[in-house]
Motif scaffolding. Structure first.
Motif, PDB file in Angstrom:
ATOM      1  N   VAL A   1       0.867  -1.174   0.000  1.00 33.86           N
ATOM      2  CA  VAL A   1       0.000   0.000   0.000  1.00 33.86           C
ATOM      3  C   VAL A   1       0.903   1.222   0.000  1.00 33.86           C
ATOM      4  CG1 VAL A   1      -1.829   1.273   1.194  1.00 33.86           C
ATOM      5  CG2 VAL A   1      -1.748  -1.239   1.329  1.00 33.86           C
ATOM      6  N   GLY A   2       0.667   2.154  -0.911  1.00 34.60           N
ATOM      7  CA  GLY A   2       1.499   3.348  -0.995  1.00 34.60           C
ATOM      8  C   GLY A   2       0.669   4.613  -0.978  1.00 34.60           C
ATOM      9  N   SER A   3       1.261   5.691  -0.478  1.00 36.22           N
ATOM     10  CA  SER A   3       0.651   7.017  -0.511  1.00 36.22           C
ATOM     11  C   SER A   3       1.583   7.912  -1.310  1.00 36.22           C
ATOM     12  CB  SER A   3       0.460   7.558   0.906  1.00 36.22           C
ATOM     13  OG  SER A   3      -0.157   8.831   0.882  1.00 36.22           O
ATOM     14  N   TYR A   4       1.046   8.596  -2.329  1.00 35.65           N
ATOM     15  CA  TYR A   4       1.870   9.336  -3.272  1.00 35.65           C
ATOM     16  C   TYR A   4       1.349  10.752  -3.465  1.00 35.65           C
ATOM     17  CZ  TYR A   4       3.162   4.558  -4.468  1.00 35.65           C
ATOM     18  OH  TYR A   4       3.567   3.253  -4.403  1.00 35.65           O
TER      19      TYR A   4
ATOM     20  N   THR B   1      -7.716   5.687  -4.282  1.00 36.35           N
ATOM     21  CA  THR B   1      -8.620   6.686  -3.696  1.00 36.35           C
ATOM     22  C   THR B   1      -7.813   7.916  -3.308  1.00 36.35           C
ATOM     23  OG1 THR B   1     -10.452   6.980  -2.145  1.00 36.35           O
ATOM     24  CG2 THR B   1      -8.457   5.956  -1.270  1.00 36.35           C
ATOM     25  N   CYS B   2      -8.476   8.909  -2.734  1.00 35.76           N
ATOM     26  CA  CYS B   2      -7.807  10.099  -2.226  1.00 35.76           C
ATOM     27  C   CYS B   2      -7.087   9.775  -0.933  1.00 35.76           C
ATOM     28  CB  CYS B   2      -8.827  11.197  -1.934  1.00 35.76           C
ATOM     29  SG  CYS B   2      -9.852  11.665  -3.322  1.00 35.76           S
ATOM     30  N   GLY B   3      -6.111  10.598  -0.566  1.00 38.69           N
ATOM     31  CA  GLY B   3      -5.410  10.370   0.687  1.00 38.69           C
ATOM     32  C   GLY B   3      -4.655  11.590   1.154  1.00 38.69           C
ATOM     33  N   GLY B   4      -4.067  11.455   2.315  1.00 39.27           N
ATOM     34  CA  GLY B   4      -3.271  12.539   2.859  1.00 39.27           C
ATOM     35  C   GLY B   4      -4.105  13.673   3.424  1.00 39.27           C
ATOM     36  N   ARG B   5      -3.470  14.808   3.575  1.00 44.52           N
ATOM     37  CA  ARG B   5      -4.114  15.987   4.158  1.00 44.52           C
ATOM     38  C   ARG B   5      -5.103  16.605   3.178  1.00 44.52           C
ATOM     39  NH1 ARG B   5      -2.813  21.271   3.692  1.00 44.52           N
ATOM     40  NH2 ARG B   5      -0.895  20.691   2.552  1.00 44.52           N
ATOM     41  N   PHE B   6      -6.206  17.100   3.717  1.00 44.72           N
ATOM     42  CA  PHE B   6      -7.159  17.828   2.886  1.00 44.72           C
ATOM     43  C   PHE B   6      -6.811  19.308   2.950  1.00 44.72           C
ATOM     44  CE2 PHE B   6     -11.173  20.105   2.147  1.00 44.72           C
ATOM     45  CZ  PHE B   6     -11.506  19.580   0.902  1.00 44.72           C
ATOM     46  N   ASP B   7      -6.503  19.887   1.813  1.00 45.69           N
ATOM     47  CA  ASP B   7      -6.135  21.297   1.713  1.00 45.69           C
ATOM     48  C   ASP B   7      -7.403  22.120   1.502  1.00 45.69           C
ATOM     49  OD1 ASP B   7      -5.282  23.830   0.970  1.00 45.69           O
ATOM     50  OD2 ASP B   7      -3.565  23.081  -0.169  1.00 45.69           O
ATOM     51  N   ARG B   8      -7.846  22.781   2.538  1.00 47.64           N
ATOM     52  CA  ARG B   8      -9.097  23.536   2.447  1.00 47.64           C
ATOM     53  C   ARG B   8      -8.980  24.731   1.493  1.00 47.64           C
ATOM     54  NH1 ARG B   8     -12.893  21.853   5.796  1.00 47.64           N
ATOM     55  NH2 ARG B   8     -12.311  20.488   7.539  1.00 47.64           N
ATOM     56  N   ASP B   9      -7.780  25.264   1.349  1.00 52.09           N
ATOM     57  CA  ASP B   9      -7.618  26.401   0.439  1.00 52.09           C
ATOM     58  C   ASP B   9      -7.856  26.004  -1.014  1.00 52.09           C
ATOM     59  OD1 ASP B   9      -7.015  28.102   2.541  1.00 52.09           O
ATOM     60  OD2 ASP B   9      -4.850  27.753   2.384  1.00 52.09           O
ATOM     61  N   SER B  10      -7.317  24.841  -1.393  1.00 52.19           N
ATOM     62  CA  SER B  10      -7.484  24.391  -2.780  1.00 52.19           C
ATOM     63  C   SER B  10      -8.700  23.494  -2.968  1.00 52.19           C
ATOM     64  CB  SER B  10      -6.236  23.636  -3.240  1.00 52.19           C
ATOM     65  OG  SER B  10      -6.085  22.428  -2.504  1.00 52.19           O
ATOM     66  N   GLY B  11      -9.229  22.957  -1.847  1.00 51.25           N
ATOM     67  CA  GLY B  11     -10.338  22.008  -1.947  1.00 51.25           C
ATOM     68  C   GLY B  11      -9.892  20.643  -2.423  1.00 51.25           C
ATOM     69  N   ASP B  12      -8.596  20.332  -2.278  1.00 50.34           N
ATOM     70  CA  ASP B  12      -8.041  19.080  -2.786  1.00 50.34           C
ATOM     71  C   ASP B  12      -7.364  18.278  -1.673  1.00 50.34           C
ATOM     72  OD1 ASP B  12      -8.739  19.995  -5.289  1.00 50.34           O
ATOM     73  OD2 ASP B  12      -6.699  20.629  -5.817  1.00 50.34           O
ATOM     74  N   TYR B  13      -7.412  16.955  -1.803  1.00 46.75           N
ATOM     75  CA  TYR B  13      -6.526  16.107  -1.019  1.00 46.75           C
ATOM     76  C   TYR B  13      -5.143  16.176  -1.654  1.00 46.75           C
ATOM     77  CZ  TYR B  13     -10.365  14.055   1.618  1.00 46.75           C
ATOM     78  OH  TYR B  13     -11.431  13.860   2.452  1.00 46.75           O
ATOM     79  N   VAL B  14      -4.107  16.080  -0.846  1.00 39.62           N
ATOM     80  CA  VAL B  14      -2.770  16.281  -1.380  1.00 39.62           C
ATOM     81  C   VAL B  14      -2.132  15.002  -1.914  1.00 39.62           C
ATOM     82  CG1 VAL B  14      -2.375  18.265   0.114  1.00 39.62           C
ATOM     83  CG2 VAL B  14      -1.673  15.992   0.902  1.00 39.62           C
ATOM     84  N   ASP B  15      -2.656  13.839  -1.532  1.00 36.05           N
ATOM     85  CA  ASP B  15      -2.045  12.568  -1.931  1.00 36.05           C
ATOM     86  C   ASP B  15      -3.060  11.626  -2.559  1.00 36.05           C
ATOM     87  OD1 ASP B  15       0.394  13.386  -0.820  1.00 36.05           O
ATOM     88  OD2 ASP B  15      -0.078  12.488   1.121  1.00 36.05           O
ATOM     89  N   ASN B  16      -2.535  10.526  -3.057  1.00 36.11           N
ATOM     90  CA  ASN B  16      -3.317   9.384  -3.523  1.00 36.11           C
ATOM     91  C   ASN B  16      -2.916   8.165  -2.719  1.00 36.11           C
ATOM     92  OD1 ASN B  16      -2.358  10.685  -6.579  1.00 36.11           O
ATOM     93  ND2 ASN B  16      -4.493  10.745  -5.909  1.00 36.11           N
ATOM     94  N   VAL B  17      -3.860   7.320  -2.376  1.00 41.76           N
ATOM     95  CA  VAL B  17      -3.578   6.016  -1.786  1.00 41.76           C
ATOM     96  C   VAL B  17      -3.761   4.968  -2.883  1.00 41.76           C
ATOM     97  CG1 VAL B  17      -4.312   4.283  -0.111  1.00 41.76           C
ATOM     98  CG2 VAL B  17      -4.255   6.701   0.540  1.00 41.76           C
ATOM     99  N   VAL B  18      -2.748   4.134  -3.075  1.00 42.78           N
ATOM    100  CA  VAL B  18      -2.804   3.080  -4.084  1.00 42.78           C
ATOM    101  C   VAL B  18      -2.501   1.739  -3.411  1.00 42.78           C
ATOM    102  CG1 VAL B  18      -1.909   2.222  -6.282  1.00 42.78           C
ATOM    103  CG2 VAL B  18      -1.989   4.694  -5.839  1.00 42.78           C
TER     104      VAL B  18
END
Length: 206
Positions: free
Chosen positions: A156-159, A182-199
């Motif tokens: 399992v990796g986070s990228y 799926t999505c992963g990592g920190r949720f950046d509220r400024d951009s509205g994006d998760y910063v990573d991917n979980v694979v």
């Protein structure tokens, strides 16, 4: 989804989040990272190589079950839009998983890809706990012909989104593999994006 040899600029599929919803966008990676080395189920060392498993014929997946994290979900086919972005299940149906229909089906030779949201406006979504999987956990995919393809998690990796391992996910393989994203990592509220991917990287069992 297109791919090129490592060292070239490649089309990288990266899952994003918008107001907590998993979406897919296109990025660029020139040197995709390797996944963690597969470990034995008891965590004592590298997993032993298993004999090759004969591939199954092509059949659409209809259901995915991941006992270790309590997932039992219907699978629907998804494709790519005109911009080459991977589609995902509808945002208002976060309990569905999507199968990339232009790639291998689970059990065929090659890497089958299943994608799912991590959360939704209503709370956790289908792949909320994907990052909790460990080497040796199983994933069972029921196919339209009533056959079941069972896979063991290798790693399992986070990228970071700009270093998505495109070649490892969409590149060629001589064995039946499975990739869960799926999505992963920190949720950046400024951009509205998760910063990573979980694979999750998995290989079919006999």
């Amino acid at each position: 989804m297109s791919w090129r040899r490592p060292g070239w600029a490649v089309t990288a599929v990266a899952l994003l989040g918008t107001t907590g919803l998993g979406l897919v966008a296109v990025g660029v990676s020139t040197d995709p990272p390797r996944p963690p080395r597969p470990q034995a189920a008891d965590g004592t060392g590298p997993a032993r190589s298993a004999p090759p498993v004969p591939p199954l014929h092509r059949a659409e997946p209809v259901d995915v079950r991941i006992p270790a994290i309590g997932v039992r979900a219907r699978v629907v086919p998804v494709g790519a839009d005109a911009g080459g972005r991977l589609e995902v299940p509808p945002l208002d149906r976060p309990t569905l998983a999507g199968w990339y229909r232009h790639g291998a089906s689970p059990g065929e030779t090659g890497n089958a890809v299943l994608v799912g949201h991590v959360d939704s406006a209503a709370g956790p979504a289908v792949f909320f706990d994907l990052g909790r999987l460990r080497a040796g956990d199983t994933v069972r995919v029921t196919r339209a012909d009533a056959s079941i393809a069972t896979f063991a998690v290798d790693a399992v990796g986070s990228y970071p989104k700009d270093r998505f391992p495109t070649d490892l996910v969409y590149g060629p393989s001589d064995a039946p593999g499975l990739r869960l994203i799926t999505c992963g990592g920190r949720f950046d509220r400024d951009s509205g994006d998760y910063v990573d991917n979980v694979v999750v990287f998995a290989t079919r069992l006999p």
